[in-house]
Design a protein around this motif. Structure first.
Motif, PDB file in Angstrom:
ATOM      1  N   PHE A   6       0.958  -1.087   0.070  1.00 31.94           N
ATOM      2  CA  PHE A   6       0.020   0.012  -0.072  1.00 31.94           C
ATOM      3  C   PHE A   6       1.054   1.200   0.211  1.00 31.94           C
ATOM      4  N   GLU A   7       0.562   2.167  -0.917  1.00 34.35           N
ATOM      5  CA  GLU A   7       1.417   3.444  -1.018  1.00 34.35           C
ATOM      6  C   GLU A   7       0.631   4.492  -0.467  1.00 34.35           C
ATOM      7  N   MET A   8       1.160   5.194   0.598  1.00 33.97           N
ATOM      8  CA  MET A   8       0.371   6.337   1.068  1.00 33.97           C
ATOM      9  C   MET A   8       0.646   7.775   0.328  1.00 33.97           C
ATOM     10  N   THR A   9      -0.358   7.930  -0.305  1.00 31.54           N
ATOM     11  CA  THR A   9      -0.077   9.420  -1.304  1.00 31.54           C
ATOM     12  C   THR A   9      -0.119  10.640  -0.296  1.00 31.54           C
ATOM     13  N   ARG A  10       1.241  11.455  -0.400  1.00 30.37           N
ATOM     14  CA  ARG A  10       1.471  12.561   0.222  1.00 30.37           C
ATOM     15  C   ARG A  10       0.444  13.706  -0.298  1.00 30.37           C
ATOM     16  N   LEU A  11      -0.384  14.268   0.711  1.00 29.38           N
ATOM     17  CA  LEU A  11      -1.378  15.303   0.515  1.00 29.38           C
ATOM     18  C   LEU A  11      -0.720  16.658   0.596  1.00 29.38           C
ATOM     19  N   PRO A  12      -0.979  17.423  -0.229  1.00 29.16           N
ATOM     20  CA  PRO A  12      -0.420  18.961  -0.557  1.00 29.16           C
ATOM     21  C   PRO A  12      -0.831  19.580   0.986  1.00 29.16           C
ATOM     22  N   SER A  13      -0.135  20.708   1.092  1.00 31.36           N
ATOM     23  CA  SER A  13      -0.458  21.560   2.171  1.00 31.36           C
ATOM     24  C   SER A  13      -2.126  21.833   2.457  1.00 31.36           C
ATOM     25  N   LEU A  14      -2.662  21.621   3.454  1.00 36.49           N
ATOM     26  CA  LEU A  14      -4.127  21.931   3.812  1.00 36.49           C
ATOM     27  C   LEU A  14      -4.434  23.342   3.563  1.00 36.49           C
ATOM     28  N   GLN A  21       0.432  24.274  -7.259  1.00 34.99           N
ATOM     29  CA  GLN A  21       1.006  24.037  -8.441  1.00 34.99           C
ATOM     30  C   GLN A  21       2.216  23.465  -8.852  1.00 34.99           C
ATOM     31  N   LEU A  22       3.315  24.003  -7.839  1.00 33.72           N
ATOM     32  CA  LEU A  22       4.431  23.208  -7.776  1.00 33.72           C
ATOM     33  C   LEU A  22       4.659  21.875  -7.343  1.00 33.72           C
ATOM     34  N   ASP A  23       3.728  21.699  -6.385  1.00 36.71           N
ATOM     35  CA  ASP A  23       3.546  20.386  -5.684  1.00 36.71           C
ATOM     36  C   ASP A  23       3.172  19.342  -6.547  1.00 36.71           C
ATOM     37  N   GLN A  66     -13.216  18.130  -7.034  1.00 37.66           N
ATOM     38  CA  GLN A  66     -13.005  16.756  -6.250  1.00 37.66           C
ATOM     39  C   GLN A  66     -12.749  17.555  -4.753  1.00 37.66           C
ATOM     40  N   VAL A  67     -11.708  18.540  -4.806  1.00 37.75           N
ATOM     41  CA  VAL A  67     -11.477  19.261  -3.431  1.00 37.75           C
ATOM     42  C   VAL A  67     -12.542  19.687  -2.936  1.00 37.75           C
ATOM     43  N   THR A  68     -13.563  20.281  -3.701  1.00 35.59           N
ATOM     44  CA  THR A  68     -14.757  20.782  -3.102  1.00 35.59           C
ATOM     45  C   THR A  68     -15.545  19.571  -2.395  1.00 35.59           C
ATOM     46  N   GLN A  69     -15.638  18.511  -3.221  1.00 38.20           N
ATOM     47  CA  GLN A  69     -16.326  17.353  -2.688  1.00 38.20           C
ATOM     48  C   GLN A  69     -15.754  16.797  -1.297  1.00 38.20           C
ATOM     49  N   ALA A  70     -14.503  16.841  -1.404  1.00 40.76           N
ATOM     50  CA  ALA A  70     -13.571  16.524  -0.166  1.00 40.76           C
ATOM     51  C   ALA A  70     -13.989  17.408   0.934  1.00 40.76           C
ATOM     52  N   PHE A  71     -13.913  18.677   0.917  1.00 39.45           N
ATOM     53  CA  PHE A  71     -14.098  19.610   2.102  1.00 39.45           C
ATOM     54  C   PHE A  71     -15.579  19.604   2.358  1.00 39.45           C
ATOM     55  N   ASP A  72     -16.467  19.333   1.379  1.00 41.63           N
ATOM     56  CA  ASP A  72     -17.910  19.114   1.857  1.00 41.63           C
ATOM     57  C   ASP A  72     -17.946  17.966   2.845  1.00 41.63           C
TER      58      ASP A  72
END
Length: 316
Positions: free
Chosen positions: A7-15, A52-54, A79-85
């Motif tokens: 399993f590979e954990m995807t690193r998330l960008p800064s919140l 954008q760089l990330d 997708q980000v909006t759905q996640a925050f919702d």
């Protein structure tokens, strides 16, 4: 196990960067996103650049004086909006259902100059409720429970069926400047006399253009002058003698009374009004009802003063 992949954990960008991107995509404005997040536009822009760089992909691109989402940005924003919702829904479902606060979003000038001095009256009426008064130029998303009510300046009431609004006041909008600035231009009598003078704008020249047309000037020439984005900055520039700003009495009443500002020419122009907007389902909520009475009482008193002064100016 030979064919299985770990399993590979995807690193998330800064919140913080994700929040800034979500707000920019929703408000279509770096400035509005900054106001909403209580950071400067520069910080928002830096978050966008880092995101954008990330990710290694362009999410926004310049268009005119603003920004627009790229196709990749549109897809990512959805997708980000759905996640925050989902996060907001989880918070709502976890918190107790009883209401212990009243969150009011309000135009900064009205919040500071009109409501804040009389806030103890509302606190006394709404004992047991914590009042949160948030000065902002952003509009809340009521579907996400970002606010319980807002006080906003609009040309027309919001058309959304899920919202209900009431006009609190429709103040006169008039040009103001410092007494020293006024003294440099004797003989001013009519609105058209102002066209050649230094004008101070908010976000664009649109408000001044509409004001001139409302005074009967059919063709308004291109207008120049600094754009300061916020009404209180435009008024402050006028106080400093840098030009003429458009204001209403709610924002400059104390400055007029103290002689720090003067009205440049007589006029009776009303470009919009201050509305109280709440979710339709909460219109009869006792706290919202008390808020409506309180705001209308404060603004109606000042509206009567404004109407009297306009009448005196017109008849003088």
């Amino acid at each position: 196990m030979s064919g299985a992949r770990p399993f590979e954990m995807t690193r998330l960008p800064s919140l913080s960067a994700l929040r800034a991107f979500e707000a920019v995509g929703r408000t279509k404005s770096v400035r509005a996103a900054g106001d909403e997040l209580s950071v400067s536009p520069t910080v928002v822009s830096r978050h966008l650049q880092n995101l954008q760089l990330d990710l290694g992909v362009d999410l926004v691109e310049p268009r005119g004086r603003g920004l627009t989402l790229t196709p990749a940005g549109e897809a990512f924003h959805a997708q980000v909006t759905q996640a925050f919702d989902l996060l907001r829904q989880a918070v709502r479902e976890t918190r107790p259902t009883h209401r212990d606060s009243l969150n009011i979003w309000c135009m900064p000038g009205i919040a500071t100059r009109c409501l804040l001095p009389r806030l103890p009256e509302l606190q006394e009426t709404l004992k047991g409720l914590e009042i949160i008064l948030q000065p902002t130029l952003s509009r809340p998303d009521f579907s996400r429970a970002e606010a319980d009510a807002e006080i906003v300046y609009l040309k027309e009431p919001p058309p959304e069926r899920a919202l209900r609004s009431e006009l609190m006041a429709r103040p006169r909008v008039f040009p103001v400047a410092s007494p020293a600035f006024r003294a440099r231009y004797p003989g001013l009598e009519k609105p058209e006399d102002l066209l050649a003078l230094p004008l101070v704008h908010e976000e664009s020249t649109e408000q001044w253009e509409e004001w001139f047309r409302s005074t009967g000037i059919a063709v308004v020439p291109p207008l120049r002058g600094p754009r300061l984005w916020h009404a209180h900055l435009a008024v402050e520039a006028a106080r400093l003698g840098q030009g003429i700003a458009l204001a209403n009495r709610f924002l400059v009443e104390e400055d007029l009374a103290a002689g720090r500002l003067v009205e440049m020419v007589s006029s009776d122009v009303r470009l919009g009004g201050y509305y109280l907007v709440v979710p339709a389902g909460r219109w009869r909520d006792p706290a919202v009802a008390a808020l409506r009475v309180w705001v209308k009482d404060i603004l109606s008193e000042r509206s009567k003063t404004d109407a009297f002064n306009a009448s005196m100016a017109t008849n003088s």
